[in-house]
Design a protein around this motif. Structure first.
Motif, PDB file in Angstrom:
ATOM      1  N   THR A 153     -66.410 -18.826  72.362  1.00  8.27           N
ATOM      2  CA  THR A 153     -65.313 -19.263  71.354  1.00  8.27           C
ATOM      3  C   THR A 153     -66.011 -19.702  69.322  1.00  8.27           C
ATOM      4  O   THR A 153     -65.000 -19.845  68.692  1.00  8.27           O
TER       5      THR A 153
ATOM      6  N   TYR B  59     -68.952 -36.823  59.419  1.00 12.01           N
ATOM      7  CA  TYR B  59     -69.025 -35.755  59.764  1.00 12.01           C
ATOM      8  C   TYR B  59     -70.297 -34.928  59.968  1.00 12.01           C
ATOM      9  O   TYR B  59     -71.263 -34.665  60.378  1.00 12.01           O
TER      10      TYR B  59
ATOM     11  N   GLN C 100     -65.680 -27.086  59.960  1.00 10.38           N
ATOM     12  CA  GLN C 100     -66.572 -27.042  58.642  1.00 10.38           C
ATOM     13  C   GLN C 100     -67.369 -25.681  59.284  1.00 10.38           C
ATOM     14  O   GLN C 100     -67.743 -26.352  60.475  1.00 10.38           O
TER      15      GLN C 100
HETATM   16  N1  LIG Z   1     -68.069 -23.305  60.347  1.00  3.45           N
HETATM   17  C1  LIG Z   1     -69.002 -23.969  59.051  1.00  3.45           C
HETATM   18  O1  LIG Z   1     -68.033 -23.888  57.740  1.00  3.45           O
HETATM   19  C2  LIG Z   1     -69.729 -24.966  58.871  1.00  3.45           C
HETATM   20  C3  LIG Z   1     -70.399 -25.522  57.531  1.00  3.45           C
HETATM   21  C4  LIG Z   1     -71.827 -25.676  57.636  1.00  3.45           C
HETATM   22  C5  LIG Z   1     -72.181 -26.468  59.354  1.00  3.45           C
HETATM   23  N2  LIG Z   1     -71.715 -26.401  60.414  1.00  3.45           N
HETATM   24  C6  LIG Z   1     -72.246 -25.913  62.102  1.00  3.45           C
HETATM   25  O2  LIG Z   1     -72.280 -24.719  62.118  1.00  3.45           O
HETATM   26  C7  LIG Z   1     -72.815 -24.825  63.611  1.00  3.45           C
HETATM   27  C8  LIG Z   1     -71.009 -23.189  63.991  1.00  3.45           C
HETATM   28  O3  LIG Z   1     -70.637 -24.339  63.330  1.00  3.45           O
HETATM   29  P1  LIG Z   1     -68.667 -23.402  63.300  1.00  3.45           P
HETATM   30  O4  LIG Z   1     -68.244 -22.877  62.644  1.00  3.45           O
HETATM   31  O5  LIG Z   1     -69.232 -22.152  64.518  1.00  3.45           O
HETATM   32  O6  LIG Z   1     -67.973 -24.358  64.665  1.00  3.45           O
HETATM   33  P2  LIG Z   1     -66.763 -23.635  65.751  1.00  3.45           P
HETATM   34  O7  LIG Z   1     -65.997 -22.826  65.300  1.00  3.45           O
HETATM   35  O8  LIG Z   1     -65.237 -24.936  65.489  1.00  3.45           O
HETATM   36  O9  LIG Z   1     -67.000 -24.215  67.470  1.00  3.45           O
HETATM   37  C9  LIG Z   1     -67.539 -25.479  67.004  1.00  3.45           C
HETATM   38  C10 LIG Z   1     -67.884 -24.788  69.029  1.00  3.45           C
HETATM   39  O10 LIG Z   1     -68.186 -26.455  69.337  1.00  3.45           O
HETATM   40  C11 LIG Z   1     -67.329 -26.022  70.706  1.00  3.45           C
HETATM   41  N3  LIG Z   1     -66.940 -27.388  71.276  1.00  3.45           N
HETATM   42  C12 LIG Z   1     -66.652 -28.640  70.604  1.00  3.45           C
HETATM   43  N4  LIG Z   1     -66.369 -29.696  71.177  1.00  3.45           N
HETATM   44  C13 LIG Z   1     -66.728 -29.159  72.519  1.00  3.45           C
HETATM   45  C14 LIG Z   1     -66.831 -30.122  73.676  1.00  3.45           C
HETATM   46  N5  LIG Z   1     -67.110 -31.198  73.546  1.00  3.45           N
HETATM   47  N6  LIG Z   1     -67.374 -30.177  74.474  1.00  3.45           N
HETATM   48  C15 LIG Z   1     -68.039 -28.033  74.573  1.00  3.45           C
HETATM   49  N7  LIG Z   1     -67.539 -27.740  73.266  1.00  3.45           N
HETATM   50  C16 LIG Z   1     -67.390 -28.216  72.107  1.00  3.45           C
HETATM   51  C17 LIG Z   1     -66.213 -25.512  70.172  1.00  3.45           C
HETATM   52  O11 LIG Z   1     -65.517 -25.238  71.860  1.00  3.45           O
HETATM   53  P3  LIG Z   1     -63.896 -24.740  72.099  1.00  3.45           P
HETATM   54  O12 LIG Z   1     -63.827 -23.402  70.877  1.00  3.45           O
HETATM   55  O13 LIG Z   1     -62.805 -24.414  73.397  1.00  3.45           O
HETATM   56  O14 LIG Z   1     -62.955 -26.168  71.447  1.00  3.45           O
HETATM   57  C18 LIG Z   1     -67.004 -24.284  69.571  1.00  3.45           C
HETATM   58  O15 LIG Z   1     -67.486 -23.348  70.858  1.00  3.45           O
HETATM   59  C19 LIG Z   1     -72.117 -26.423  63.534  1.00  3.45           C
HETATM   60  O16 LIG Z   1     -73.239 -26.820  64.033  1.00  3.45           O
HETATM   61  C20 LIG Z   1     -71.634 -26.447  62.167  1.00  3.45           C
HETATM   62  O17 LIG Z   1     -71.696 -28.022  62.135  1.00  3.45           O
HETATM   63  C21 LIG Z   1     -70.546 -24.834  60.237  1.00  3.45           C
END
Ligand SMILES: NC(=O)c1ccc[n+]([C@@H]2O[C@H](COP(=O)([O-])OP(=O)(O)OC[C@H]3O[C@@H](n4cnc5c(N)ncnc54)[C@H](OP(=O)(O)O)[C@@H]3O)[C@@H](O)[C@H]2O)c1
Length: 296
Positions: A11, A128, A296
């Motif tokens: 997801t 965060y 984020q």
């Molecule tokens: N997006 C950005 O702009 C950004 C920027 C800087 C750094 N990052 C870093 O990049 C990485 C990936 O981010 P992303 O944007 O791909 O995040 P995302 O789309 O929000 O996805 C987060 C994932 O974590 C899962 N998750 C959250 N809580 C959970 C729990 N309690 N148990 C099991 N699964 C859980 C979610 O599952 P569900 O779908 O089931 O909730 C989802 O699969 C992260 O480390 C983030 O800090 C992202």
């Protein structure tokens, strides 16, 4: 065939990109998500990691709701520090498997004369950012010889709603939108990040890496480029952060220096506007966007 375990691979915005890219590169990919069980339960994690017997474990699970984290610091800490810490400990005990963990530009804050390098001192200003910093420190402390932390930023890409999608959706509904112009960062394409992650894992890279597309932008510039590319008639009004109050403080300048990654890849990551074009022309379909929101 190398084996990968991708946490959040079904997801997550990045998780889905990793699952897709690793499979395309010939990896055998298994995913681990909350529907499989409680990732915070140690015995469950031990069993799944032992069973997967992966060459590399990619942790794309995180508490990414930056503003919500201010109200739920304990929960954010469990996902952003306790989980990666446990992953590193389990892999250490197993004696096998490289850990690829992801962190954020939000570990930095304040004005800065140049893009942030890996060895610059972090100073997060949000829950965060602090919990993500704690997570990267835990991983590198427990498993320094078999882990790497990729700090990324401002992700856009297919599979989960992101800033670019939100802007384009707003433009379909309104004639004008206001977007913050005084925060600068490094917009990055999730599929590019997944490719670099795979390359780093294939070479067993260790330490911290700033993994972002080249160039920098304000949120307003990123929105402007996305609107221009999709020829929307929407008018964009640049506003200061003070006119867009949010619960969590954001860094005014979080541009990341990707020189270390460039040297590793043998070329500079492509500029973000080029990656944005690929996303919008090859991957983006408004109807296909999920309701899931990544922040984020
Ligand atoms: N997006 C950005 O702009 C950004 C920027 C800087 C750094 N990052 C870093 O990049 C990485 C990936 O981010 P992303 O944007 O791909 O995040 P995302 O789309 O929000 O996805 C987060 C994932 O974590 C899962 N998750 C959250 N809580 C959970 C729990 N309690 N148990 C099991 N699964 C859980 C979610 O599952 P569900 O779908 O089931 O909730 C989802 O699969 C992260 O480390 C983030 O800090 C992202």
């Amino acid at each position: 065939m190398a084996k990968a375990l991708v946490l959040g691979g079904v997801t997550g915005l990045l998780g889905q990109a990793l699952t897709r890219v690793l499979t395309e590169r010939g990896w055998q990919v298994e995913t681990l998500s909350r529907t499989d069980g409680n990732l915070l339960e140690l015995s469950f994690l031990e069993n799944r990691l032992a069973g997967a017997d992966a060459d590399a474990v990619f942790n794309a699970v995180a508490w990414t709701q930056v503003d919500d984290a201010e109200d739920h610091p304990e929960d954010a800490l469990l996902i952003n520090r306790t989980l990666p810490d446990a992953l590193a400990r389990v892999l250490k005990a197993l004696g096998r498997g490289h850990l690829v963990h992801f962190s954020t530009d939000f570990v930095f804050s304040g004005p800065h004369q140049r893009p942030w390098r890996e060895d610059d001192a972090p100073k997060p200003v949000s829950v965060y950012g602090r919990t993500k910093l704690a997570g990267e420190e835990a991983v590198l402390r427990v498993l320094p010889e078999r882990s790497c932390v990729l700090r990324t930023a401002w992700l856009f890409g297919p599979g989960r709603k992101n800033f670019v999608d939100v802007i384009l959706a707003a433009c379909r509904k309104r004639d004008a939108i206001s977007v913050v112009h005084d925060q600068l960062g490094s917009p990055t394409y999730s599929l590019d990040l997944a490719q670099w992650s795979a390359e780093l894992a294939e070479k067993n890279a260790t330490g911290i890496w700033h993994a972002v597309n080249s160039g920098q932008a304000s949120w307003c510039e990123l929105a402007c480029e996305a609107i221009a590319l999709t020829s929307g008639p929407c008018r964009l009004e640049p506003i200061p952060s003070s006119q867009w109050p949010q619960k969590a403080q954001r860094p005014a300048y979080s541009v990341l220096d990707n020189s270390r990654l460039s040297e590793f890849l043998g070329k500079k990551p492509r500029p973000w506007p080029q990656a944005l074009r690929e996303y919008l022309f090859s991957e983006y379909t408004p109807a296909a966007q999920t309701n899931k929101e990544g922040a984020q």
